[in-house]
Scaffold this active site. Sequence first.
Site: not given
Ligand code: BGP
Length: 481
Positions: A170, A381
Site C-alpha cells: 500500500e 488483504e
Molecule cells: C491496510 C494495512 C494493514 C491493516 C489494514 C486494516 O491498510 O495494509 O496493515 O492495518 O489496512 O486497517 P486498519 O488497521 O486501519 O483497520
Amino acid sequence: MEHKQLKAFPKDFLWGSASAAYQIEGAYREGGKGLSVWDKFVRIPGKTYEGTNGDVAVDHYHRYQEDVELMAKAGLKAYRFSIAWSRIFPEGNGKVNEEGVKFYDDLINDLIAHNIEPVVTIYHWDLPQALQDAYQGWESRKIIDDFVNYAKTLFEAYGDRVKYWVTLNEQNVFMQHGYLMASHPPAVTDPKRMYAANHIGNLANAAATKYFHEHHFQGKIGASFAYSPNYAVDADPENQLAADNAEQMNAYYWMDVYAYGRYPDVVRQWQIEQGIAPEIKPEDTELLEDPHSRPDFMGLNYYQTNTVQANPLKDGVGLAAENTSGKKGTAQESGIPGAFKSAENEHLQKTDWDWNIDPIGLRIALRRINSRYHLPVLITENGLGAFDTLEADHEIHDDYRIHFLREHVKAIHDAISDGVQVIGYTTWSFTDLLSWLNGYRKRYGFVYVNRDEESEKDLARYPKDSFYWYKQVIATNGEDL
Ligand code: BGP
C-alpha cells in the site's frame, strides 16, 4: 452480469490469511533488531489510539509455532506476512543481522512443513529509523540502493522456498498518511514532498522487481495496492467527472506506474498546475518502463469503495482524518478541492469505523484491474474490523465477520466467472493484531488474541466461529460457503 453457471475456483487457489511484522511480532528490541520509524512514531503523544504500540503486539515472535499450528488446523494454503527490514539490517544497510535472518528462515520452514505457501511482503511500513535519520528515508534516492540490497538479501536467503513476493504494501497509504496527513511517520503535511517521496518509492519498487526478474529467481513478484473503486454519487456529469478524478488521482496514479511505468497525464498536468509535480529524470522513465520492472501480478488490498461528488476549487473540502474512535457516523467529509469529495452512499452499510461494506465493489475492483492492466490479481488483504466479545467459554460468535467474508468470497467467485484471473485470497488477518491507528479493539482475525489496550493479559489464542467457517471454505475450495 449474471452467469448461468459459475466457474470453479482454480485448483491451486491460494486460500490464506495475512499479517504484518509490526502488527504482530512484538519483541521490538530483541534478536538484534534495530528500531523502525514506527517504534518511534507510536511514542509521539496523540498519534495512535490511546497511545497503543507494537512493543509486544501479539507476541508472534515468541509464539509463531503456535500460530502456524493454528493455520494448519484451519487448513490454510497460504500465509502472507511481512519481514521487518530492521531485523535483517538493524541500521537499514551494512551488516546483516543473522539472528533476524534465522527468525524468518525458521518461520518459512515451519510453514512449508505444514504445507502452507509463504507469501512474503518485503516492506510493510516499518522503515529502519536509521535510514530516516541518515537521509530522510523515502525522500532520498539513496533508499533505492538500500531497498534493492535488502530485497536481494531476502531473495537470496529465502528464494529457494518463497514463490510469492510483495514488494511494497500500500504505497498509496503509507505515502499519503506519512506525507500528507501526518498520521503515519514521518508525520509530514506537504503534497510536494509526498509526490517526490512517492516517485522515489516507485523507483525503488521498480529496481527491486527488475533485480528479481533479471536474476531469474523462481517465483512471482508484485506490489500490493489499496484500491477502493470510486463511484459517482449520481448520474450528474459533474459527479461522474469527480469519480474519474478520484480514480485517476487515487488509483491509476499508482497502478499505472506498476503496470506500465508511466503516470496518468491528467494527474501529471494537475500536479504541474499546482507546483507539486515530482521531478522525473530520463533514467527514471527508462527504469519504470523497463519490461523487467513489470509485476507478475497486481496485489489487491480491498476493504471498501468510495462514493464521491464534485468539490469546488475555491473553498472546497480538504483531507480529513479517519474515524479512529469506532463510533459509527463520526467520519468527516474529505476530499481534494477542485477534484472530488466524499459523499454518502445510501445503498451501503458501514462498519463501526465508517468503512463502507461493499462486496460487489470487490468484483468491480477485480474487473477494473483486469481490463486496465491485464494482470492476474492476488487479493492480499480483505476483512472486517469489528468489536468482538470473548464469551465465558472462550468462544467468539463473529457471525458478522462470517457474513462479510462469505459475501466477498461470492464476489471473487463471480469475478472469476467473469474471466478475471485471481490467484489467491489472503484475508486480513489470521490472528487479531494491532491496528496501526485503532489499537487492539478493532479486530480482524479468525483467531482471537486475549489482550487489549490496557493489558497484555495472557495473549492466549482462541479460534472464533469464523475460523471454523473458513476451514470449511478452504476444504471445499470455495464451494461450501
Ligand atoms: C491496510 C494495512 C494493514 C491493516 C489494514 C486494516 O491498510 O495494509 O496493515 O492495518 O489496512 O486497517 P486498519 O488497521 O486501519 O483497520
